[in-house]
Motif scaffolding. Sequence first.
Motif, PDB file in Angstrom:
ATOM      1  N   PRO A   1      40.818 -13.899 -18.851  1.00  0.00           N
ATOM      2  CA  PRO A   1      40.142 -12.839 -19.384  1.00  0.00           C
ATOM      3  C   PRO A   1      40.580 -11.522 -20.290  1.00  0.00           C
ATOM      4  O   PRO A   1      42.546 -11.847 -19.764  1.00  0.00           O
ATOM      5  CB  PRO A   1      40.077 -11.851 -18.060  1.00  0.00           C
ATOM      6  CG  PRO A   1      40.805 -12.712 -17.007  1.00  0.00           C
ATOM      7  CD  PRO A   1      40.956 -14.361 -17.522  1.00  0.00           C
ATOM      8  N   LYS A   2      40.872 -11.022 -20.728  1.00  0.00           N
ATOM      9  CA  LYS A   2      41.496 -10.128 -21.925  1.00  0.00           C
ATOM     10  C   LYS A   2      42.269  -9.085 -21.039  1.00  0.00           C
ATOM     11  O   LYS A   2      43.194  -8.680 -21.534  1.00  0.00           O
ATOM     12  CB  LYS A   2      40.416  -9.818 -22.753  1.00  0.00           C
ATOM     13  CG  LYS A   2      41.898  -9.268 -24.009  1.00  0.00           C
ATOM     14  CD  LYS A   2      40.483  -9.107 -25.164  1.00  0.00           C
ATOM     15  CE  LYS A   2      41.949  -8.542 -27.149  1.00  0.00           C
ATOM     16  NZ  LYS A   2      40.641  -7.672 -27.718  1.00  0.00           N
ATOM     17  N   ARG A   3      41.430  -8.937 -19.922  1.00  0.00           N
ATOM     18  CA  ARG A   3      41.789  -7.241 -19.628  1.00  0.00           C
ATOM     19  C   ARG A   3      41.824  -7.499 -18.105  1.00  0.00           C
ATOM     20  O   ARG A   3      40.716  -7.842 -17.670  1.00  0.00           O
ATOM     21  CB  ARG A   3      41.717  -6.154 -19.923  1.00  0.00           C
ATOM     22  CG  ARG A   3      42.489  -5.848 -21.355  1.00  0.00           C
ATOM     23  CD  ARG A   3      41.372  -4.809 -21.892  1.00  0.00           C
ATOM     24  NE  ARG A   3      42.516  -3.658 -20.577  1.00  0.00           N
ATOM     25  CZ  ARG A   3      43.976  -2.505 -20.840  1.00  0.00           C
ATOM     26  NH1 ARG A   3      44.695  -3.808 -22.344  1.00  0.00           N
ATOM     27  NH2 ARG A   3      44.683  -2.965 -20.575  1.00  0.00           N
ATOM     28  N   ARG A   4      42.567  -7.122 -16.856  1.00  0.00           N
ATOM     29  CA  ARG A   4      42.324  -7.243 -15.497  1.00  0.00           C
ATOM     30  C   ARG A   4      40.857  -6.223 -14.810  1.00  0.00           C
ATOM     31  O   ARG A   4      40.552  -5.502 -16.105  1.00  0.00           O
ATOM     32  CB  ARG A   4      43.466  -6.366 -14.774  1.00  0.00           C
ATOM     33  CG  ARG A   4      43.429  -5.311 -14.450  1.00  0.00           C
ATOM     34  CD  ARG A   4      44.690  -5.117 -13.471  1.00  0.00           C
ATOM     35  NE  ARG A   4      44.451  -5.496 -12.087  1.00  0.00           N
ATOM     36  CZ  ARG A   4      44.121  -4.199 -11.315  1.00  0.00           C
ATOM     37  NH1 ARG A   4      44.144  -2.889 -11.899  1.00  0.00           N
ATOM     38  NH2 ARG A   4      43.657  -4.365 -10.145  1.00  0.00           N
ATOM     39  N   HIS A   5      39.900  -6.467 -14.434  1.00  0.00           N
ATOM     40  CA  HIS A   5      39.031  -5.614 -13.994  1.00  0.00           C
ATOM     41  C   HIS A   5      39.817  -4.777 -12.957  1.00  0.00           C
ATOM     42  O   HIS A   5      40.620  -5.107 -12.427  1.00  0.00           O
ATOM     43  CB  HIS A   5      38.551  -6.379 -13.811  1.00  0.00           C
ATOM     44  CG  HIS A   5      36.873  -7.240 -14.589  1.00  0.00           C
ATOM     45  ND1 HIS A   5      35.633  -7.505 -14.630  1.00  0.00           N
ATOM     46  CD2 HIS A   5      37.754  -7.184 -15.933  1.00  0.00           C
ATOM     47  CE1 HIS A   5      35.017  -8.084 -15.949  1.00  0.00           C
ATOM     48  NE2 HIS A   5      35.835  -7.308 -16.428  1.00  0.00           N
ATOM     49  N   SER A   6      39.254  -3.398 -12.600  1.00  0.00           N
ATOM     50  CA  SER A   6      39.384  -2.525 -11.977  1.00  0.00           C
ATOM     51  C   SER A   6      38.388  -2.773 -10.825  1.00  0.00           C
ATOM     52  O   SER A   6      37.923  -3.880 -10.488  1.00  0.00           O
ATOM     53  CB  SER A   6      38.688  -0.612 -11.940  1.00  0.00           C
ATOM     54  OG  SER A   6      37.540  -0.558 -12.497  1.00  0.00           O
ATOM     55  N   LYS A   7      38.751  -2.320  -9.441  1.00  0.00           N
ATOM     56  CA  LYS A   7      39.339  -2.135  -8.111  1.00  0.00           C
ATOM     57  C   LYS A   7      37.177  -2.277  -8.175  1.00  0.00           C
ATOM     58  O   LYS A   7      36.314  -2.697  -7.802  1.00  0.00           O
ATOM     59  CB  LYS A   7      40.011  -1.432  -6.726  1.00  0.00           C
ATOM     60  CG  LYS A   7      40.801  -2.106  -7.296  1.00  0.00           C
ATOM     61  CD  LYS A   7      41.519  -1.276  -6.064  1.00  0.00           C
ATOM     62  CE  LYS A   7      43.612  -1.373  -6.082  1.00  0.00           C
ATOM     63  NZ  LYS A   7      43.863  -0.838  -4.631  1.00  0.00           N
ATOM     64  N   THR A   8      37.159  -0.463  -8.743  1.00  0.00           N
ATOM     65  CA  THR A   8      35.808  -0.563  -8.057  1.00  0.00           C
ATOM     66  C   THR A   8      35.027  -0.804  -9.221  1.00  0.00           C
ATOM     67  O   THR A   8      33.824  -1.161  -9.102  1.00  0.00           O
ATOM     68  CB  THR A   8      35.441   1.162  -9.188  1.00  0.00           C
ATOM     69  OG1 THR A   8      36.516   1.695  -8.871  1.00  0.00           O
ATOM     70  CG2 THR A   8      34.719   1.824  -9.481  1.00  0.00           C
ATOM     71  N   ARG A   9      35.290  -1.352 -10.496  1.00  0.00           N
ATOM     72  CA  ARG A   9      34.020  -2.608 -11.385  1.00  0.00           C
ATOM     73  C   ARG A   9      34.273  -3.360 -10.369  1.00  0.00           C
ATOM     74  O   ARG A   9      32.317  -4.052 -10.329  1.00  0.00           O
ATOM     75  CB  ARG A   9      34.923  -2.835 -12.229  1.00  0.00           C
ATOM     76  CG  ARG A   9      33.594  -3.562 -13.922  1.00  0.00           C
ATOM     77  CD  ARG A   9      35.361  -3.563 -14.682  1.00  0.00           C
ATOM     78  NE  ARG A   9      33.593  -4.581 -15.609  1.00  0.00           N
ATOM     79  CZ  ARG A   9      33.501  -5.185 -17.246  1.00  0.00           C
ATOM     80  NH1 ARG A   9      34.762  -4.314 -17.911  1.00  0.00           N
ATOM     81  NH2 ARG A   9      32.998  -5.525 -17.593  1.00  0.00           N
TER      82      ARG A   9
END
Length: 103
Positions: free
Chosen positions: A39-47
């Motif tokens: 993945p290019k960026r980490r996903h937030s906890k909320t996502r």
Amino acid sequence: MDQFVDVLDAEGVKDYDLCRSSSSINHLLIEEDKNMPLPKRRHSKTRGRKRRTHWKLGQMNLVPCPQCKHPKLTHRICAVCGYYDGRQVIEVKTKEKNKKKKG
Ligand SMILES: [Zn+2]
């Protein structure tokens, strides 16, 4: 080639074969890492949590058993009377039968 060996000697590497084999393994590992999807960026906890709000159980589809009228799952043998499709499929053990076996 001589230059390469000289460099190895300069770095204090005595076992040339060992060094060559380990470096080739490292090369392969690096090649594998290049092709790995990441993945290019980490996903937030909320996502992640918003996505998981849909992970929930639905309501069970209960219907009354045609034999004993006890609620049962559709297309399943009735656990109370052991009937399915108008005939007894399994013998249901009851407390009375267990008492008889003991006595
Ligand atoms: Zn039943």
